[in-house]
Each structure stands twice: as structure tokens, then as C-alpha cells.
Write a protein that holds these residues in place. Structure first.
Motif, mmCIF file in Angstrom:
data_model
loop_
_atom_site.group_PDB
_atom_site.id
_atom_site.type_symbol
_atom_site.label_atom_id
_atom_site.label_comp_id
_atom_site.label_asym_id
_atom_site.label_seq_id
_atom_site.Cartn_x
_atom_site.Cartn_y
_atom_site.Cartn_z
ATOM 1 N N CYS A 70 -41.333 -37.312 -2.412
ATOM 2 C CA CYS A 70 -40.484 -37.665 -1.268
ATOM 3 C C CYS A 70 -41.287 -38.330 -0.162
ATOM 4 N N ASN A 71 -42.437 -37.790 0.132
ATOM 5 C CA ASN A 71 -43.266 -38.342 1.209
ATOM 6 C C ASN A 71 -43.833 -39.712 0.838
ATOM 7 N N ALA A 72 -44.149 -39.908 -0.434
ATOM 8 C CA ALA A 72 -44.697 -41.194 -0.869
ATOM 9 C C ALA A 72 -43.615 -42.258 -0.990
ATOM 10 N N ALA A 73 -42.367 -41.834 -1.197
ATOM 11 C CA ALA A 73 -41.263 -42.779 -1.383
ATOM 12 C C ALA A 73 -40.057 -42.358 -0.550
ATOM 13 N N PRO A 74 -40.185 -42.398 0.785
ATOM 14 C CA PRO A 74 -39.089 -41.931 1.645
ATOM 15 C C PRO A 74 -37.830 -42.787 1.532
ATOM 16 N N TYR A 75 -37.933 -43.958 0.959
ATOM 17 C CA TYR A 75 -36.810 -44.879 0.750
ATOM 18 C C TYR A 75 -35.993 -44.519 -0.495
ATOM 19 N N ALA A 76 -36.522 -43.658 -1.346
ATOM 20 C CA ALA A 76 -35.912 -43.379 -2.652
ATOM 21 C C ALA A 76 -35.043 -42.127 -2.640
ATOM 22 N N THR A 77 -34.053 -42.134 -3.502
ATOM 23 C CA THR A 77 -33.308 -40.919 -3.817
ATOM 24 C C THR A 77 -34.047 -40.258 -4.969
ATOM 25 N N VAL A 78 -34.397 -38.995 -4.807
ATOM 26 C CA VAL A 78 -35.129 -38.263 -5.833
ATOM 27 C C VAL A 78 -34.155 -37.311 -6.514
ATOM 28 N N ILE A 79 -34.182 -37.300 -7.823
ATOM 29 C CA ILE A 79 -33.343 -36.392 -8.599
ATOM 30 C C ILE A 79 -34.256 -35.405 -9.309
ATOM 31 N N ALA A 80 -34.068 -34.132 -9.034
ATOM 32 C CA ALA A 80 -34.851 -33.075 -9.673
ATOM 33 C C ALA A 80 -34.110 -32.627 -10.928
ATOM 34 N N SER A 81 -34.677 -32.956 -12.069
ATOM 35 C CA SER A 81 -34.045 -32.604 -13.337
ATOM 36 C C SER A 81 -34.851 -31.526 -14.050
ATOM 37 N N HIS A 82 -34.362 -31.149 -15.213
ATOM 38 C CA HIS A 82 -35.055 -30.187 -16.073
ATOM 39 C C HIS A 82 -35.054 -28.780 -15.467
ATOM 40 N N LYS A 97 -34.129 -25.774 -3.752
ATOM 41 C CA LYS A 97 -33.248 -26.162 -2.651
ATOM 42 C C LYS A 97 -33.721 -25.540 -1.333
ATOM 43 N N GLU A 98 -34.071 -24.265 -1.350
ATOM 44 C CA GLU A 98 -34.559 -23.590 -0.147
ATOM 45 C C GLU A 98 -35.857 -24.232 0.360
ATOM 46 N N TYR A 99 -36.751 -24.558 -0.555
ATOM 47 C CA TYR A 99 -38.013 -25.208 -0.193
ATOM 48 C C TYR A 99 -37.736 -26.559 0.470
ATOM 49 N N LEU A 100 -36.850 -27.342 -0.134
ATOM 50 C CA LEU A 100 -36.542 -28.667 0.401
ATOM 51 C C LEU A 100 -35.894 -28.572 1.775
ATOM 52 N N GLY A 107 -32.048 -33.795 2.167
ATOM 53 C CA GLY A 107 -31.179 -34.968 2.177
ATOM 54 C C GLY A 107 -31.641 -36.066 1.236
ATOM 55 N N GLN A 108 -32.873 -35.992 0.794
ATOM 56 C CA GLN A 108 -33.445 -37.020 -0.084
ATOM 57 C C GLN A 108 -33.390 -36.636 -1.553
ATOM 58 N N VAL A 109 -33.233 -35.354 -1.840
ATOM 59 C CA VAL A 109 -33.325 -34.872 -3.217
ATOM 60 C C VAL A 109 -31.974 -34.340 -3.694
ATOM 61 N N LEU A 110 -31.579 -34.789 -4.855
ATOM 62 C CA LEU A 110 -30.383 -34.267 -5.517
ATOM 63 C C LEU A 110 -30.829 -33.341 -6.635
ATOM 64 N N ILE A 111 -30.144 -32.209 -6.751
ATOM 65 C CA ILE A 111 -30.452 -31.241 -7.806
ATOM 66 C C ILE A 111 -29.162 -31.037 -8.603
ATOM 67 N N PRO A 112 -28.961 -31.830 -9.639
ATOM 68 C CA PRO A 112 -27.691 -31.751 -10.372
ATOM 69 C C PRO A 112 -27.541 -30.454 -11.156
ATOM 70 N N ASP A 113 -26.306 -30.045 -11.298
ATOM 71 C CA ASP A 113 -25.976 -28.910 -12.159
ATOM 72 C C ASP A 113 -26.029 -29.365 -13.610
ATOM 73 N N ASP A 114 -26.123 -28.424 -14.528
ATOM 74 C CA ASP A 114 -26.104 -28.753 -15.949
ATOM 75 C C ASP A 114 -24.850 -29.563 -16.264
ATOM 76 N N GLY A 115 -25.029 -30.687 -16.937
ATOM 77 C CA GLY A 115 -23.902 -31.522 -17.329
ATOM 78 C C GLY A 115 -23.373 -32.431 -16.250
ATOM 79 N N GLU A 116 -23.861 -32.308 -15.041
ATOM 80 C CA GLU A 116 -23.372 -33.163 -13.946
ATOM 81 C C GLU A 116 -23.834 -34.594 -14.157
ATOM 82 N N MET A 117 -22.936 -35.547 -13.920
ATOM 83 C CA MET A 117 -23.246 -36.966 -14.042
ATOM 84 C C MET A 117 -23.313 -37.582 -12.647
ATOM 85 N N MET A 118 -24.194 -38.558 -12.490
ATOM 86 C CA MET A 118 -24.354 -39.233 -11.213
ATOM 87 C C MET A 118 -24.293 -40.734 -11.432
ATOM 88 N N SER A 119 -23.686 -41.432 -10.495
ATOM 89 C CA SER A 119 -23.619 -42.892 -10.531
ATOM 90 C C SER A 119 -24.167 -43.438 -9.229
#
Length: 120
Positions: A70-82, A97-100, A107-119
């Protein structure tokens, strides 16, 4: 800190679409930083459950590594997978989520639920 070894990431970039960097099974290191600097991806997918193997070390990113991305790429949306996907995971969605939130990165990181799709 010991880690499992070499890593491989992929950058996908096509005209008129957001660029995507899939970091793959890696921890934060110069190679990830260099990819972010070189390609400036709009979206970065990181495996982030802090999985590790005894005697080998950490295989994928932990919360601190996600913060480095996040700090190296503040312009990017980061998705935490796995997240919560393997039994040797040391970090779950709730803890990440608590750490972020604590580090004002939620606000920069998305943490999708299992099976969640993003566009994008």
C-alpha cells in the motif's frame, strides 16, 4: 526471516483497461517493489494469509507486507486474496481488516469473501 525462495508475479496491461499485477505466492521484497515501480498497476492482488511452513518459513504476505504494498503503491487498489484458504494460514480476514484500519489503509485494500467477484 526465512522464506521459501523464489517468487513469480504477473502484470497484465491492455489498452483502455486497468492494469493488474498478480503478485502470487510471495512476501514483500525488492522484486515486488520493483514491479510496482516499473508498471504502476491500478490493481494489485496479493496472497495475504501469512502462510508458512515449518522449517521453510513464510510463503506469502502478512499484514506488514500488505502495508508495504500500500505504501509503495498508494495509487493502487490492493486486493488481499488467499484468506482463510489453507490450513497453514496465520492471518485471517478479521485480523487483517483490523490491522488495516489501525494503519489507515482500509480504504485502499479490498478483502473479498469466498466466491465474491469484483469488477473494475
Amino acid at each position: 526471516e526465512r522464506t521459501a525462495g523464489n517468487a513469480c508475479g504477473v502484470v497484465i496491461s491492455v489498452p483502455d483497461e486497468k492494469s493488474l499485477y498478480i503478485a502470487g505466492d510471495t512476501v514483500w521484497y525488492d522484486g515486488v517493489y520493483n514491479a510496482l515501480e516499473k508498471y504502476h498497476p491500478d490493481i494489485v492482488v496479493v496472497n495475504a494469509c501469512a502462510a508458512e511452513l515449518e522449517g521453510v518459513g513464510r510463503l506469502i504476505m502478512d499484514a506488514d507486507d500488505v502495508a508495504e504494498v500500500c505504501n509503495a503503491a498508494p495509487y493502487a487498489t490492493v486486493i488481499a486474496s488467499h484468506m482463510e484458504a489453507v490450513n497453514h494460514a496465520m492471518l485471517n480476514r478479521k485480523t487483517l481488516k483490523e490491522y488495516l484500519e489501525k494503519h489507515n489503509l482500509h480504504g485502499q485494500v479490498l478483502i473479498p469473501d469466498d466466491g465474491e467477484m469484483m469488477s473494475f
